[in-house]
Design an enzyme around this catalytic site. Structure first.
Site, PDB file in Angstrom:
ATOM      1  N   HIS A 251       5.705  -2.852   1.276  1.00 48.25           N
ATOM      2  CA  HIS A 251       5.679  -4.287   1.546  1.00 48.25           C
ATOM      3  C   HIS A 251       4.779  -4.559   2.730  1.00 48.25           C
ATOM      4  O   HIS A 251       4.697  -3.747   3.648  1.00 48.25           O
ATOM      5  CB  HIS A 251       7.091  -4.816   1.843  1.00 48.25           C
ATOM      6  CG  HIS A 251       7.200  -6.291   1.687  1.00 48.25           C
ATOM      7  ND1 HIS A 251       6.934  -7.156   2.713  1.00 48.25           N
ATOM      8  CD2 HIS A 251       7.494  -7.048   0.605  1.00 48.25           C
ATOM      9  CE1 HIS A 251       7.076  -8.395   2.271  1.00 48.25           C
ATOM     10  NE2 HIS A 251       7.409  -8.359   0.998  1.00 48.25           N
ATOM     11  N   GLU A 309      10.898  -6.363  -6.017  1.00 51.85           N
ATOM     12  CA  GLU A 309      10.512  -6.204  -7.424  1.00 51.85           C
ATOM     13  C   GLU A 309      11.199  -5.015  -8.075  1.00 51.85           C
ATOM     14  O   GLU A 309      11.405  -5.002  -9.292  1.00 51.85           O
ATOM     15  CB  GLU A 309       8.990  -6.054  -7.544  1.00 51.85           C
ATOM     16  CG  GLU A 309       8.189  -7.141  -6.882  1.00 51.85           C
ATOM     17  CD  GLU A 309       8.412  -8.514  -7.480  1.00 51.85           C
ATOM     18  OE1 GLU A 309       9.320  -8.666  -8.310  1.00 51.85           O
ATOM     19  OE2 GLU A 309       7.695  -9.436  -7.104  1.00 51.85           O
TER      20      GLU A 309
HETATM   21  N1  COA Z   1       2.402   3.284  -3.710  1.00 52.32           N
HETATM   22  C1  COA Z   1       1.495   4.125  -3.182  1.00 52.32           C
HETATM   23  N2  COA Z   1       0.898   3.945  -2.004  1.00 52.32           N
HETATM   24  C2  COA Z   1       1.219   2.815  -1.340  1.00 52.32           C
HETATM   25  C3  COA Z   1       2.148   1.899  -1.810  1.00 52.32           C
HETATM   26  C4  COA Z   1       2.741   2.161  -3.050  1.00 52.32           C
HETATM   27  N3  COA Z   1       3.625   1.327  -3.581  1.00 52.32           N
HETATM   28  N4  COA Z   1       2.273   0.892  -0.934  1.00 52.32           N
HETATM   29  C5  COA Z   1       1.435   1.163   0.070  1.00 52.32           C
HETATM   30  N5  COA Z   1       0.793   2.338  -0.172  1.00 52.32           N
HETATM   31  C6  COA Z   1      -0.190   2.989   0.681  1.00 52.32           C
HETATM   32  C7  COA Z   1      -1.455   2.164   0.779  1.00 52.32           C
HETATM   33  O1  COA Z   1      -2.351   2.484  -0.262  1.00 52.32           O
HETATM   34  C8  COA Z   1      -1.974   2.539   2.124  1.00 52.32           C
HETATM   35  O2  COA Z   1      -2.622   3.786   2.026  1.00 52.32           O
HETATM   36  P1  COA Z   1      -3.995   4.108   2.826  1.00 52.32           P
HETATM   37  O3  COA Z   1      -3.650   3.900   4.270  1.00 52.32           O
HETATM   38  O4  COA Z   1      -4.265   5.519   2.450  1.00 52.32           O
HETATM   39  O5  COA Z   1      -4.980   3.109   2.302  1.00 52.32           O
HETATM   40  C9  COA Z   1      -0.688   2.763   2.942  1.00 52.32           C
HETATM   41  O6  COA Z   1       0.338   3.041   1.989  1.00 52.32           O
HETATM   42  C10 COA Z   1      -0.258   1.590   3.778  1.00 52.32           C
HETATM   43  O7  COA Z   1      -0.202   0.447   2.934  1.00 52.32           O
HETATM   44  P2  COA Z   1       0.264  -0.971   3.499  1.00 52.32           P
HETATM   45  O8  COA Z   1      -0.692  -1.395   4.557  1.00 52.32           O
HETATM   46  O9  COA Z   1       1.700  -0.885   3.836  1.00 52.32           O
HETATM   47  O10 COA Z   1       0.055  -1.859   2.183  1.00 52.32           O
HETATM   48  P3  COA Z   1      -0.302  -3.420   2.089  1.00 52.32           P
HETATM   49  O11 COA Z   1       0.462  -4.170   3.124  1.00 52.32           O
HETATM   50  O12 COA Z   1      -1.751  -3.617   2.031  1.00 52.32           O
HETATM   51  O13 COA Z   1       0.245  -3.729   0.635  1.00 52.32           O
HETATM   52  C11 COA Z   1       1.804  -3.943  -1.126  1.00 52.32           C
HETATM   53  C12 COA Z   1       1.569  -4.121   0.384  1.00 52.32           C
HETATM   54  C13 COA Z   1       3.145  -4.559  -1.486  1.00 52.32           C
HETATM   55  C14 COA Z   1       0.701  -4.660  -1.877  1.00 52.32           C
HETATM   56  C15 COA Z   1       1.791  -2.439  -1.443  1.00 52.32           C
HETATM   57  O14 COA Z   1       2.844  -1.789  -0.780  1.00 52.32           O
HETATM   58  C16 COA Z   1       1.834  -2.183  -2.947  1.00 52.32           C
HETATM   59  O15 COA Z   1       0.779  -2.163  -3.598  1.00 52.32           O
HETATM   60  N6  COA Z   1       3.052  -1.986  -3.546  1.00 52.32           N
HETATM   61  C17 COA Z   1       3.160  -1.837  -4.977  1.00 52.32           C
HETATM   62  C18 COA Z   1       3.123  -3.188  -5.677  1.00 52.32           C
HETATM   63  C19 COA Z   1       4.415  -3.977  -5.460  1.00 52.32           C
HETATM   64  O16 COA Z   1       5.511  -3.452  -5.578  1.00 52.32           O
HETATM   65  N7  COA Z   1       4.240  -5.271  -5.179  1.00 52.32           N
HETATM   66  C20 COA Z   1       5.347  -6.178  -4.977  1.00 52.32           C
HETATM   67  C21 COA Z   1       5.452  -6.587  -3.551  1.00 52.32           C
HETATM   68  S1  COA Z   1       6.907  -7.554  -3.222  1.00 52.32           S
END
Ligand code: COA
Length: 369
Positions: A251, A309
């Site tokens: 998140h 989700e």
């Molecule tokens: N699976 C794998 N890797 C993930 C991840 C996941 N669900 N969520 C975050 N990461 C990774 C990112 O790729 C990033 O890696 P990097 O530093 O090597 O690039 C690292 O963890 C840090 O990510 P973060 O900055 O916390 O992500 P964000 O704030 O840009 O994105 C989301 C937040 C929700 C978009 C992301 O966690 C995600 O894509 N989750 C899956 C989709 C989802 O469930 N969406 C519903 C949200 S309510």
């Protein structure tokens, strides 16, 4: 030179009275109420009142809001014939977006416009889902609660009251959640003094993406693909090795488990007490634990936990909703929050217009004569 703020993380774009999302404590407060105290305790109609009017309604006011939303569903049903082929889209979210863009709220007071749009979101979503299955829309029953009638509109028969209660708790849980991507989109559109329907249609487009509200269907796909708890670790390791994201985990704001996940799990437990169980609850628990472990190994400094989700997928599956209807159901709840933000933005926001840093070439300087 300041670096560009990637993803606008930690950038405050509005002063709001609508909600607080505390990512460290794992807390969601909507207009002074913890989400745990709202979901399962008040109906969706009361949540609309809370968001739009600032306070939970008393009994007579709640009755008026139920009638207003019931009437809005009936009016939306009467509009269906105008939609032409809009509902025939292959995806229900696309049908909903196309259908809502036909809606007009010209000449309506802001309050009436909000009920209109909220009622139409449920009616058009259900009609779009039925159209995909070749079924005709079902006329709304204005006497029913919104969640109860949504199930009826989707399925064509009165639902078990426990299912209606669980869906009501879901709609309340997801109605409002800070400056997420779709809410920000709605505010950007409202900031140009465009209309509320345009703001909601734009927000729907943002909600649909798999990083936002499009995640719960893929969460269920993942649970199906994994199949058994003992297969979770290997499956997740392969996905992560391929560079794919695990849906329903992580998140932007929460550094602990999303508080809404626990709220939805409670709704799931109450449903189970009524004999409506989930086929995937044990598998989901095992997959969540394995995913949290696998992500902690890869990102030791960024705590990635289950988000709303993940729990949504399990709850809506237990409710028997088709997975293509998960994101439209999210929209049926979240539209209340979008509309509250549209009003707040109009009342006190300026045009939202951030900056960028140009990194491309400049034209060659003309040689002086
Ligand atoms: N699976 C794998 N890797 C993930 C991840 C996941 N669900 N969520 C975050 N990461 C990774 C990112 O790729 C990033 O890696 P990097 O530093 O090597 O690039 C690292 O963890 C840090 O990510 P973060 O900055 O916390 O992500 P964000 O704030 O840009 O994105 C989301 C937040 C929700 C978009 C992301 O966690 C995600 O894509 N989750 C899956 C989709 C989802 O469930 N969406 C519903 C949200 S309510």
């Amino acid at each position: 030179v300041q670096p560009a703020s990637d993803g606008l993380e930690d950038v405050v774009v509005a002063e709001t009275e609508l909600s607080l999302v505390d990512g460290e404590a794992g807390r969601l407060v909507v207009r002074g109420h913890d989400v745990e105290a709202l979901a399962g305790a008040v109906p969706f109609e009361a949540m609309c009142s809370l968001l739009w009017d600032g306070a939970l309604p008393d009994v007579p006011r709640l009755e008026r809001t139920r009638r207003a939303l019931g009437r809005a569903r009936v009016e939306a049903h009467e509009e269906l014939w105008r939609l032409g082929s809009a509902l025939d889209a292959a995806e229900t979210m696309d049908a909903l977006r196309a259908a809502l863009s036909h809606l007009s709220v010209d000449g309506l007071a802001p309050d009436a416009a909000r009920w209109r749009i909220t009622g139409a979101t449920a009616v058009f979503a259900a009609a779009g889902s039925r159209a995909r299955r070749g079924e005709r829309p079902v006329p709304p029953d204005p006497e029913r609660g919104h969640a109860d009638d949504l199930l009826r509109l989707l399925e064509g028969a009165a639902p078990h009251p426990a299912r209606a209660r669980a869906l009501d708790a879901y709609l309340v849980t997801v109605a409002e959640h800070g400056m997420n991507a779709s809410t920000f989109t709605a505010r950007v559109v409202a900031s140009t003094r465009s209309d509320a329907v345009s703001a909601v249609v734009a927000a729907l487009g943002a909600l649909k993406g798999p990083l936002h509200g499009g995640a719960p269907g893929p969460v269920l796909d993942m649970l199906d693909a994994i199949g058994a708890p003992e297969a979770a670790e290997g499956w997740l390791a392969r996905e992560l090795a391929e560079g794919r994201r695990i849906m329903g985990l992580g998140h932007r704001v929460y550094r602990v488990r999303d508080p809404r996940a626990a709220v939805l799990e409670r709704a799931l437990e109450r449903l189970a007490q009524e004999g409506i169980g989930s086929r995937v609850v044990a598998l989901a628990r095992a997959v969540e634990q394995a995913a949290v472990r696998a992500l902690a190994e890869r990102h030791p400094r960024r705590r990635l936990a289950a988000n709303v989700e993940f729990a949504t997928a399990v709850l809506l599956d237990a409710l028997g909703l088709p997975r293509a209807f998960f994101t439209p159901t999210f929209a049926v709840g979240r539209v209340a929050g979008w509309l509250a933000h549209v009003e707040e933005q109009r009342a006190r926001g300026r045009l939202i217009r951030p900056s960028q840093r140009y990194r491309g070439p400049l034209p060659p300087v003309a040689a002086s004569a």
